[in-house]
Design a protein around this motif. Structure first.
Motif, PDB file in Angstrom:
ATOM      1  N   VAL A  34       2.398  -4.452  30.024  1.00  0.00           N
ATOM      2  CA  VAL A  34       2.956  -3.556  29.021  1.00  0.00           C
ATOM      3  C   VAL A  34       4.174  -4.213  28.380  1.00  0.00           C
ATOM      4  O   VAL A  34       4.911  -4.960  29.039  1.00  0.00           O
ATOM      5  CB  VAL A  34       3.329  -2.187  29.658  1.00  0.00           C
ATOM      6  CG1 VAL A  34       4.361  -2.354  30.766  1.00  0.00           C
ATOM      7  CG2 VAL A  34       3.808  -1.192  28.604  1.00  0.00           C
ATOM      8  N   LYS A  35       4.345  -3.958  27.090  1.00  0.00           N
ATOM      9  CA  LYS A  35       5.511  -4.522  26.407  1.00  0.00           C
ATOM     10  C   LYS A  35       6.782  -4.149  27.151  1.00  0.00           C
ATOM     11  O   LYS A  35       7.008  -2.990  27.489  1.00  0.00           O
ATOM     12  CB  LYS A  35       5.589  -4.004  24.966  1.00  0.00           C
ATOM     13  CG  LYS A  35       6.622  -4.726  24.110  1.00  0.00           C
ATOM     14  CD  LYS A  35       7.017  -3.945  22.867  1.00  0.00           C
ATOM     15  CE  LYS A  35       8.116  -2.946  23.183  1.00  0.00           C
ATOM     16  NZ  LYS A  35       8.714  -2.338  21.978  1.00  0.00           N
ATOM     17  N   GLY A  36       7.624  -5.146  27.398  1.00  0.00           N
ATOM     18  CA  GLY A  36       8.852  -4.904  28.139  1.00  0.00           C
ATOM     19  C   GLY A  36       9.922  -4.239  27.295  1.00  0.00           C
ATOM     20  O   GLY A  36       9.815  -4.107  26.071  1.00  0.00           O
ATOM     21  N   SER A  37      10.979  -3.849  27.949  1.00  0.00           N
ATOM     22  CA  SER A  37      12.086  -3.155  27.297  1.00  0.00           C
ATOM     23  C   SER A  37      12.692  -4.031  26.203  1.00  0.00           C
ATOM     24  O   SER A  37      13.021  -5.197  26.429  1.00  0.00           O
ATOM     25  CB  SER A  37      13.158  -2.808  28.332  1.00  0.00           C
ATOM     26  OG  SER A  37      14.257  -2.172  27.741  1.00  0.00           O
ATOM     27  N   GLY A  38      12.853  -3.455  25.013  1.00  0.00           N
ATOM     28  CA  GLY A  38      13.522  -4.153  23.921  1.00  0.00           C
ATOM     29  C   GLY A  38      12.675  -5.125  23.141  1.00  0.00           C
ATOM     30  O   GLY A  38      13.153  -5.728  22.180  1.00  0.00           O
TER      31      GLY A  38
ATOM     32  N   GLY B  90       7.716 -10.590  35.002  1.00  0.00           N
ATOM     33  CA  GLY B  90       7.895 -10.781  33.565  1.00  0.00           C
ATOM     34  C   GLY B  90       9.087 -10.014  33.038  1.00  0.00           C
ATOM     35  O   GLY B  90      10.131  -9.935  33.675  1.00  0.00           O
ATOM     36  N   ALA B  91       8.936  -9.405  31.866  1.00  0.00           N
ATOM     37  CA  ALA B  91      10.029  -8.673  31.222  1.00  0.00           C
ATOM     38  C   ALA B  91      10.350  -7.394  31.988  1.00  0.00           C
ATOM     39  O   ALA B  91       9.547  -6.901  32.788  1.00  0.00           O
ATOM     40  CB  ALA B  91       9.645  -8.348  29.785  1.00  0.00           C
ATOM     41  N   ALA B  92      11.545  -6.852  31.729  1.00  0.00           N
ATOM     42  CA  ALA B  92      11.949  -5.602  32.377  1.00  0.00           C
ATOM     43  C   ALA B  92      11.091  -4.448  31.870  1.00  0.00           C
ATOM     44  O   ALA B  92      10.918  -4.284  30.661  1.00  0.00           O
ATOM     45  CB  ALA B  92      13.416  -5.332  32.097  1.00  0.00           C
ATOM     46  N   PRO B  93      10.531  -3.623  32.773  1.00  0.00           N
ATOM     47  CA  PRO B  93       9.715  -2.487  32.338  1.00  0.00           C
ATOM     48  C   PRO B  93      10.558  -1.482  31.554  1.00  0.00           C
ATOM     49  O   PRO B  93      11.713  -1.236  31.878  1.00  0.00           O
ATOM     50  CB  PRO B  93       9.210  -1.883  33.653  1.00  0.00           C
ATOM     51  CG  PRO B  93       9.378  -2.959  34.675  1.00  0.00           C
ATOM     52  CD  PRO B  93      10.570  -3.745  34.247  1.00  0.00           C
ATOM     53  N   SER B  94       9.961  -0.900  30.522  1.00  0.00           N
ATOM     54  CA  SER B  94      10.665   0.085  29.705  1.00  0.00           C
ATOM     55  C   SER B  94      10.421   1.485  30.238  1.00  0.00           C
ATOM     56  O   SER B  94       9.584   1.718  31.123  1.00  0.00           O
ATOM     57  CB  SER B  94      10.189   0.002  28.257  1.00  0.00           C
ATOM     58  OG  SER B  94       8.915   0.614  28.122  1.00  0.00           O
ATOM     59  N   ILE B  95      11.128   2.451  29.657  1.00  0.00           N
ATOM     60  CA  ILE B  95      10.994   3.849  30.058  1.00  0.00           C
ATOM     61  C   ILE B  95       9.581   4.369  29.800  1.00  0.00           C
ATOM     62  O   ILE B  95       9.121   5.312  30.441  1.00  0.00           O
ATOM     63  CB  ILE B  95      12.035   4.701  29.298  1.00  0.00           C
ATOM     64  CG1 ILE B  95      12.067   6.133  29.813  1.00  0.00           C
ATOM     65  CG2 ILE B  95      11.770   4.678  27.804  1.00  0.00           C
ATOM     66  CD1 ILE B  95      12.549   6.263  31.235  1.00  0.00           C
ATOM     67  N   ASP B  96       8.846   3.744  28.859  1.00  0.00           N
ATOM     68  CA  ASP B  96       7.501   4.215  28.515  1.00  0.00           C
ATOM     69  C   ASP B  96       6.421   3.658  29.434  1.00  0.00           C
ATOM     70  O   ASP B  96       5.233   3.924  29.208  1.00  0.00           O
ATOM     71  CB  ASP B  96       7.175   3.844  27.066  1.00  0.00           C
ATOM     72  CG  ASP B  96       7.901   4.725  26.065  1.00  0.00           C
ATOM     73  OD1 ASP B  96       7.981   5.940  26.303  1.00  0.00           O
ATOM     74  OD2 ASP B  96       8.389   4.191  25.049  1.00  0.00           O
ATOM     75  N   THR B  97       6.802   2.898  30.441  1.00  0.00           N
ATOM     76  CA  THR B  97       5.810   2.291  31.331  1.00  0.00           C
ATOM     77  C   THR B  97       4.897   3.332  31.968  1.00  0.00           C
ATOM     78  O   THR B  97       3.684   3.112  32.122  1.00  0.00           O
ATOM     79  CB  THR B  97       6.518   1.465  32.421  1.00  0.00           C
ATOM     80  OG1 THR B  97       7.242   0.400  31.788  1.00  0.00           O
ATOM     81  CG2 THR B  97       5.537   0.890  33.418  1.00  0.00           C
ATOM     82  N   ALA B  98       5.457   4.479  32.338  1.00  0.00           N
ATOM     83  CA  ALA B  98       4.642   5.515  32.987  1.00  0.00           C
ATOM     84  C   ALA B  98       3.521   5.991  32.073  1.00  0.00           C
ATOM     85  O   ALA B  98       2.388   6.208  32.527  1.00  0.00           O
ATOM     86  CB  ALA B  98       5.522   6.687  33.401  1.00  0.00           C
ATOM     87  N   MET B  99       3.810   6.162  30.794  1.00  0.00           N
ATOM     88  CA  MET B  99       2.782   6.591  29.844  1.00  0.00           C
ATOM     89  C   MET B  99       1.578   5.658  29.901  1.00  0.00           C
ATOM     90  O   MET B  99       0.427   6.092  29.925  1.00  0.00           O
ATOM     91  CB  MET B  99       3.358   6.622  28.425  1.00  0.00           C
ATOM     92  CG  MET B  99       2.360   6.999  27.350  1.00  0.00           C
ATOM     93  SD  MET B  99       2.944   6.622  25.660  1.00  0.00           S
ATOM     94  CE  MET B  99       4.522   7.431  25.628  1.00  0.00           C
TER      95      MET B  99
END
Length: 694
Positions: free
Chosen positions: A60-64, A112-121
């Protein structure tokens, strides 16, 4: 490709390749999503390096990150079994922020990149590919007062309405449940926010995303056309006197106002500016509904995080004079700060982050356009782009219904979200010259180029000015493009060119903070061979030119009320008397005294004026390459190729002076360490005793 309910999944390489390609396509179209907005994901199978067994993963696209420029390194990789196991320990919506830290325990390998808040979705929705996007047309439906009913009208049961909920773990659970309950659905409209779509393959997810967007666009367009047929516009009628000024007049007024507005927007912290006078903006600021809609603010979280909760709107007609507009701006800015402080005080709790400043990020001026601000040029530009997105959203929502963004308390919860604050705290420390706008004359080559390169490397935005536009453009491009540097052709002997050069700095970056008077030429002749034309040309370029540049720069700096720096590249020849050099050395002495005079005059405005006295900068010098080197070599009886070494040997340190040494001195004078220094001349000559300051 397979669905998530099947026992096999695409390989890691296939899933990641499909995801990156899809993301880049979606992110390349501003109608689909804004810069750094939205996120995409894919699920697939990889081999666990510890057990050798297959393991199901989510990428999933990471934070930022930004979809348009996404690469594999911008993806977070998580184990699906561990991510979905978090459902069993989820403590509830009041503590859902804790789940972001829990994502770190689900990472595969280094993750990889830091997971974003939308990872759960993305992880909880039972689909192999998920897109979450912020299209203008989709947000128009999402922010319409009757968005739920409109969603049914537009999509039937293909797309499901999800009431507003702040992004987080609970929203992921909500969407997962909605998908399970609506097996026919291809996606959903997230109230006040955007869209989410899913598919069994990457292509299917992408086509469903585009279908949702296209159908919203067509619906909005049809309603807009129906209004037009009735003689109406979503933003109301054009107010007489508020129409866009002619382009030349408009940009001249923008250049005059930009330093003033930047200074106001920098009351709490220095900002870089960006100016936009697109048709979209000019139409919005001319309409009767501007005040009402602007006061409602933006809605999509990505929008108001960058644009603040609402803009500052100038309530004067387009032909209002500069003085009147500045006076009104000053009053409106005070009102804005008071209102923003009130907004913070109404909603802040004991554990809220401290207020981040009460200045506007967006300023709208009828007839002129929009000024946007940020910690650097890219941030300022993107803030403006996001407000254009917001204008499109408001126009669409007003065409199909009434614009009804999320309420103020919810906006505050996101703007002052602890997770957003933590993201800000993780950002690298700004460079020494961050937020400063530098203007360097004669920057297309030699010393000027080295100065431009050093200032840009230290974080400044740079206006590269030179009589040779091709050289200036090459330097500006090498510094990183328009978000870092712009090129301007300027003849410093022309007051009109100099004023246009400073205006260009105002339109590109909001104003100017740091000016380097470097443009020059050199005529090396004995007294009896020096003509009046030689004398006038030498003095026009360096004495008059420096005066004109300093005058226009000071005008802008005084308007900004942010202080500033003016640096003169003078010469050891301003003190040292050498043969066959009357015109050049006399102008350098003139420049050196301008430093003293302007330091005394401009100090009350916190503008520091200093000089640098180089000697014998041969390598890389445009002046020496243009014939000056050959003439000076003849005076001293050495080969031209040995001139730099000759100059070095006559110094105390026996070291050659290079352009980068002069650039280092400019940085020393304009950086944070000599903030109390003005009226100083710094020798950069490896030690010429005859040029010691006395």
């Amino acid at each position: 490709m397979t669905t998530t309910s099947e026992t096999t999944r695409p390989t890691a390489a296939d899933a990641v390749a499909d995801l990156v390609a899809r993301s880049n396509r979606l992110g390349a179209d501003p109608r689909v999503t804004n810069y750094a907005g939205g996120n995409t994901s894919a699920k697939g199978t990889a081999t666990d390096p510890v057990t050798g067994e297959p393991v199901e993963l989510l990428w999933v696209k990471g934070s930022g990150g930004d979809l348009g420029t996404l690469t594999e390194k911008n993806l977070a990789a998580l184990r699906l079994d561990r991510l979905r196991a978090l459902v069993g320990v989820y403590p509830g919506v009041e503590r859902e922020d804790e789940m972001v830290a829990a994502f770190d325990y689900c990472l595969h390998g280094k993750g990889g990149a830091a997971p974003s808040i939308d990872t759960a979705m993305h992880g909880l929705v039972d689909a192999a590919h998920v897109d979450h996007l912020h299209p203008d047309a989709g947000i128009a439906v999402a922010t319409a007062a009757d968005g739920e009913a409109l969603t049914r009208e537009i999509y039937g049961d293909d797309v499901v309405w999800v009431p507003w909920r702040r992004p987080g773990f609970q929203l992921g659970l909500d969407i997962a449940a909605i998908k399970a309950e609506n097996p026919q659905a291809i996606g959903c409209i997230l109230g006040g926010h955007g869209i989410t779509a899913w598919g069994a393959t990457s292509d299917e997810a992408e086509q469903r995303s585009l279908s949702i967007i296209r159908r919203a666009e067509e619906f909005v367009a049809a309603r807009t056309e129906a209004l037009a047929a009735e003689g109406r516009h979503p933003f109301g009628a054009v107010r007489p006197g508020f129409e866009a000024l002619p382009e030349g007049e408009r940009r001249a007024k923008a250049a005059a106002l930009a330093p003033v507005i930047r200074g106001l927007a920098s009351t709490d912290a220095p900002q870089v500016g960006h100016f936009t006078d697109s048709d979209v903006v000019l139409d919005f600021v001319a309409r009767t509904e501007l005040g009402r809609l602007a006061a409602l603010g933006t809605s999509c979280p990505d929008h108001f995080l960058r644009t603040k909760v609402s803009p500052l709107v100038v309530d004067l007609p387009a032909d209002a004079g500069i003085e009147e507009t500045v006076e009104r701006l000053t009053a409106l800015h005070a009102d804005y700060r008071e209102a923003y402080q009130g907004y913070y005080d109404r909603h802040a709790t004991a554990d809220s982050p401290a207020i981040r400043g009460a200045d506007p990020a967006i300023v709208l001026v009828p007839g002129v356009g929009m000024f946007s601000f940020g910690r650097d040029k890219q941030t300022a530009r993107v803030a403006g782009e996001f407000y254009v997105n917001a204008i499109n959203v408001m126009r669409g929502a007003e065409a199909i219904s009434t614009y009804a963004p999320i309420d103020e308390a919810e906006k505050f919860r996101i703007e002052y979200w602890a997770l957003e604050e933590a993201k800000l705290q993780r950002m690298p420390r700004p460079k020494a010259l961050a937020t400063r706008v530098a203007l360097v004359t004669g920057a297309g080559s030699g010393i000027g180029r080295a100065i431009a390169e050093r200032l840009a490397a230290e974080g400044a935005c740079v206006v590269v000015a030179d009589l040779n536009l091709d050289g200036a453009q090459e330097v500006a491009a090498s510094l990183g493009g328009d978000d870092v540097a712009v090129a301007v052709r300027a003849d410093v002997t022309s007051a009109q060119d100099v004023a246009a050069m400073v205006d260009a700095a105002a339109l590109a970056f909001g104003g100017v903070d740091l000016v380097v008077n470097n443009a020059g030429l050199s005529i090396s002749k004995p007294l009896l061979e020096t003509t009046e034309k030689d004398w006038d040309l030498q003095h026009d370029v360096m004495a008059k030119g420096s005066f004109l540049v300093a005058r226009e720069a000071a005008r802008a700096m005084i308007a900004q009320r942010m202080g500033g720096d003016i640096v003169y590249i003078a010469s050891k020849n301003s003190l040292f008397a050498g043969p066959n050099n009357i015109a050049y050395s006399a102008t350098k002495a003139d420049q050196a005294h301008q430093v003293r005079l302007l330091a005394a005059e401009l100090g009350e405005h916190q503008i520091r004026v200093n000089g640098i006295n180089p000697d014998g900068v041969v390598r890389g010098s445009g002046i020496f390459a243009g014939g000056w080197g050959a003439k000076r070599a003849a005076v001293y009886g050495v080969d031209e190729q040995d001139l730099g070494a000759y100059y070095a040997q006559r110094t105390l340190l026996k070291r050659e002076v290079l352009p980068e040494h002069v650039a280092a001195a400019v940085f020393a004078l304009t950086g944070p360490d000599l903030a109390q220094t003005t009226g100083l001349h710094v020798p950069v000559d490896s030690g010429v005793a005859a040029a010691f300051l006395r």
